[in-house]
Write a protein that holds these residues in place. Structure first.
Motif, PDB file in Angstrom:
ATOM      1  N   VAL A  54     100.020  42.106 -26.848  1.00  5.30           N
ATOM      2  CA  VAL A  54      98.948  42.919 -27.255  1.00  5.30           C
ATOM      3  C   VAL A  54      98.056  42.186 -28.223  1.00  5.30           C
ATOM      4  CG1 VAL A  54      98.636  45.210 -28.668  1.00  5.30           C
ATOM      5  CG2 VAL A  54     100.885  44.644 -27.409  1.00  5.30           C
ATOM      6  N   PRO A  55      96.959  42.207 -27.539  1.00  2.93           N
ATOM      7  CA  PRO A  55      95.967  41.396 -28.327  1.00  2.93           C
ATOM      8  C   PRO A  55      95.288  42.260 -29.758  1.00  2.93           C
ATOM      9  CG  PRO A  55      94.902  42.013 -26.409  1.00  2.93           C
ATOM     10  CD  PRO A  55      96.465  42.465 -26.453  1.00  2.93           C
ATOM     11  N   HIS A  56      95.155  41.592 -30.841  1.00  2.00           N
ATOM     12  CA  HIS A  56      94.847  42.283 -31.944  1.00  2.00           C
ATOM     13  C   HIS A  56      93.338  41.641 -32.061  1.00  2.00           C
ATOM     14  CE1 HIS A  56      98.259  44.302 -34.031  1.00  2.00           C
ATOM     15  NE2 HIS A  56      98.735  43.689 -32.730  1.00  2.00           N
ATOM     16  N   VAL A  57      92.325  42.337 -32.277  1.00  2.00           N
ATOM     17  CA  VAL A  57      90.891  41.832 -32.250  1.00  2.00           C
ATOM     18  C   VAL A  57      90.460  42.543 -33.640  1.00  2.00           C
ATOM     19  CG1 VAL A  57      88.523  41.882 -31.239  1.00  2.00           C
ATOM     20  CG2 VAL A  57      90.643  41.959 -29.918  1.00  2.00           C
ATOM     21  N   VAL A  58      89.539  41.564 -34.543  1.00  4.85           N
ATOM     22  CA  VAL A  58      88.748  41.802 -35.420  1.00  4.85           C
ATOM     23  C   VAL A  58      87.435  42.021 -35.160  1.00  4.85           C
ATOM     24  CG1 VAL A  58      88.323  41.342 -37.748  1.00  4.85           C
ATOM     25  CG2 VAL A  58      90.196  40.729 -37.132  1.00  4.85           C
ATOM     26  N   LEU A  59      86.942  43.323 -35.504  1.00  8.23           N
ATOM     27  CA  LEU A  59      85.475  43.549 -35.232  1.00  8.23           C
ATOM     28  C   LEU A  59      84.636  43.360 -36.323  1.00  8.23           C
ATOM     29  CD1 LEU A  59      85.938  46.986 -33.177  1.00  8.23           C
ATOM     30  CD2 LEU A  59      85.629  44.724 -32.265  1.00  8.23           C
ATOM     31  N   THR A  60      83.292  43.061 -36.243  1.00  9.88           N
ATOM     32  CA  THR A  60      82.279  42.830 -37.233  1.00  9.88           C
ATOM     33  C   THR A  60      81.247  44.153 -37.115  1.00  9.88           C
ATOM     34  OG1 THR A  60      80.843  41.348 -38.249  1.00  9.88           O
ATOM     35  CG2 THR A  60      80.807  41.250 -36.105  1.00  9.88           C
ATOM     36  N   GLY A  61      80.434  44.177 -37.922  1.00  9.96           N
ATOM     37  CA  GLY A  61      79.398  44.926 -37.807  1.00  9.96           C
ATOM     38  C   GLY A  61      77.908  44.452 -37.798  1.00  9.96           C
ATOM     39  N   GLY A  62      76.906  45.201 -37.816  1.00 13.07           N
ATOM     40  CA  GLY A  62      75.583  44.358 -37.712  1.00 13.07           C
ATOM     41  C   GLY A  62      74.841  44.830 -36.480  1.00 13.07           C
ATOM     42  N   THR A  63      73.736  44.289 -36.299  1.00 13.10           N
ATOM     43  CA  THR A  63      72.787  44.634 -35.126  1.00 13.10           C
ATOM     44  C   THR A  63      73.186  43.844 -33.836  1.00 13.10           C
ATOM     45  OG1 THR A  63      70.862  44.836 -36.472  1.00 13.10           O
ATOM     46  CG2 THR A  63      70.597  44.609 -34.108  1.00 13.10           C
ATOM     47  N   ILE A  64      73.795  42.718 -33.864  1.00 18.37           N
ATOM     48  CA  ILE A  64      74.309  41.946 -32.839  1.00 18.37           C
ATOM     49  C   ILE A  64      75.661  42.361 -32.341  1.00 18.37           C
ATOM     50  CG2 ILE A  64      75.326  40.110 -34.039  1.00 18.37           C
ATOM     51  CD1 ILE A  64      73.575  39.965 -30.726  1.00 18.37           C
ATOM     52  N   ALA A  65      76.456  43.010 -33.272  1.00 19.40           N
ATOM     53  CA  ALA A  65      77.829  43.521 -32.972  1.00 19.40           C
ATOM     54  C   ALA A  65      77.626  44.854 -32.259  1.00 19.40           C
ATOM     55  CB  ALA A  65      78.506  43.813 -34.084  1.00 19.40           C
ATOM     56  N   ASP A  66      76.554  45.622 -32.548  1.00 19.87           N
ATOM     57  CA  ASP A  66      76.188  47.075 -32.001  1.00 19.87           C
ATOM     58  C   ASP A  66      75.848  46.591 -30.373  1.00 19.87           C
ATOM     59  OD1 ASP A  66      76.463  48.334 -34.220  1.00 19.87           O
ATOM     60  OD2 ASP A  66      74.631  48.599 -34.629  1.00 19.87           O
ATOM     61  N   ALA A  67      74.974  45.675 -30.128  1.00 21.87           N
ATOM     62  CA  ALA A  67      74.696  45.145 -28.695  1.00 21.87           C
ATOM     63  C   ALA A  67      76.127  44.690 -28.026  1.00 21.87           C
ATOM     64  CB  ALA A  67      73.870  44.004 -28.753  1.00 21.87           C
ATOM     65  N   VAL A  68      76.906  43.984 -28.882  1.00 21.20           N
ATOM     66  CA  VAL A  68      78.207  43.711 -28.039  1.00 21.20           C
ATOM     67  C   VAL A  68      79.044  44.807 -27.859  1.00 21.20           C
ATOM     68  CG1 VAL A  68      80.533  42.356 -28.553  1.00 21.20           C
ATOM     69  CG2 VAL A  68      78.180  41.218 -29.272  1.00 21.20           C
ATOM     70  N   HIS A  69      79.052  45.723 -28.750  1.00 18.35           N
ATOM     71  CA  HIS A  69      79.911  46.815 -28.314  1.00 18.35           C
ATOM     72  C   HIS A  69      79.249  47.668 -27.260  1.00 18.35           C
ATOM     73  CE1 HIS A  69      81.043  46.938 -32.900  1.00 18.35           C
ATOM     74  NE2 HIS A  69      81.880  46.004 -31.985  1.00 18.35           N
ATOM     75  N   ALA A  70      77.904  47.830 -27.108  1.00 15.93           N
ATOM     76  CA  ALA A  70      77.261  48.365 -25.793  1.00 15.93           C
ATOM     77  C   ALA A  70      77.630  47.912 -24.575  1.00 15.93           C
ATOM     78  CB  ALA A  70      75.947  48.439 -26.168  1.00 15.93           C
ATOM     79  N   GLU A  71      77.713  46.459 -24.696  1.00 17.39           N
ATOM     80  CA  GLU A  71      78.157  45.995 -23.441  1.00 17.39           C
ATOM     81  C   GLU A  71      79.800  45.966 -23.188  1.00 17.39           C
ATOM     82  OE1 GLU A  71      75.932  43.565 -21.233  1.00 17.39           O
ATOM     83  OE2 GLU A  71      75.306  45.321 -21.853  1.00 17.39           O
ATOM     84  N   LEU A  72      80.460  45.965 -24.055  1.00 19.39           N
ATOM     85  CA  LEU A  72      81.982  46.459 -23.980  1.00 19.39           C
ATOM     86  C   LEU A  72      82.174  47.932 -23.311  1.00 19.39           C
ATOM     87  CD1 LEU A  72      83.573  45.403 -27.296  1.00 19.39           C
ATOM     88  CD2 LEU A  72      83.725  44.226 -24.962  1.00 19.39           C
ATOM     89  N   ALA A  73      81.275  48.802 -23.673  1.00 18.76           N
ATOM     90  CA  ALA A  73      81.203  50.071 -23.051  1.00 18.76           C
ATOM     91  C   ALA A  73      80.668  49.958 -21.710  1.00 18.76           C
ATOM     92  CB  ALA A  73      80.321  51.116 -24.003  1.00 18.76           C
TER      93      ALA A  73
END
Length: 243
Positions: free
Chosen positions: A37-56
């Motif tokens: 079960v993979p545990h992932v540590v997320l970060t914040g900020g503008t580039i993280a928001d862009a990554v999250h949008a791509e994950l969606a």
């Protein structure tokens, strides 16, 4: 065993975000195929928001079983749960809720709605880590500030020297809001893969310092975190311009 850091340079922030999201989806699917079960540590900020949008955008059609993913944060602003400053709130809005990650697998740092002080929030988060995340992280994602900070570990701050506690409070942050909660260096070291996500020319000097053999933790905290198996710097061309 850690190896020399890898550097990936992408044309722009959008290409960087797509690459990171695609690589993360592949890693999660591989881990699940290996019965982890993979545990992932997320970060914040503008580039993280862009990554999250791509994950969606890409996540629902991927091979990842989102009911078998656990999410953490490297740091969090000690503010109200509904504050726009919360990294967790931004990630929830961007992809977590849409992809159906179970609530019990989304490990948020306690907010001012939950506890009275950042110290209490740090203690509770440390307890959650000990109970649910003791085996470490599949992927740890970190942003880098122009001053070279990672998570909420800032140059010259006493939290850089913490070796015993897994999570600590931070006060008088050089960037608002002033009160924060952060994982410590020993906790950041518990990741199989550590990924730095950095975009923009304003971060270029910090990137160059962090990757220099002459870097010191006190001046450039970003020089410290390393994955147990892999460390990768995902950069766009402006962020890589001083290398």
């Amino acid at each position: 065993m850690t190896t020399e850091a890898l550097i990936e340079v992408h044309d722009d922030a959008a290409a960087l975000a797509t690459a990171v999201a695609g690589e993360l989806l592949a890693r999660l699917a591989d881990a699940q195929s290996a019965d982890r079960v993979p545990h992932v540590v997320l970060t914040g900020g503008t580039i993280a928001d862009a990554v999250h949008a791509e994950l969606a955008r890409l996540g629902a059609a991927s091979d990842v079983d989102w009911t078998r993913v656990a999410l953490w944060w490297g740091d969090e602003r000690f503010v109200a749960a509904g504050s726009e400053d919360r990294n967790a709130g931004q990630a929830r809005a961007a992809f977590i809720d849409a992809l159906g990650v179970p609530a019990e697998h989304v490990h948020e740092v306690p907010s001012t709605d939950d506890v009275a002080t950042a110290e209490e929030a740090a203690e509770r988060y440390a307890d959650a880590l000990a109970e649910h995340g003791a085996d470490g992280f599949e992927v740890l994602m970190l942003g880098v500030g122009p001053d070279g900070h990672v998570a909420s570990l800032f140059p010259g701050f006493p939290q850089l020297d913490e070796q015993e506690r897994s999570v600590v409070a931070v006060h008088d942050s050089p960037k608002p809001p002033p009160d924060r909660v952060t994982l410590t260096f020993p906790t950041l070291a518990r990741a199989r893969s550590t990924w730095f996500l950095v975009s923009g020319e304003g971060k270029a000097e910090a990137v160059a310092r962090a990757l220099s053999p002459a870097a010191t933790p006190a001046e450039t905290p970003a020089s410290v975190p390393r994955g147990r198996e892999e460390t990768t710097w995902f950069l766009d061309r402006p962020a890589a311009s001083h290398l």
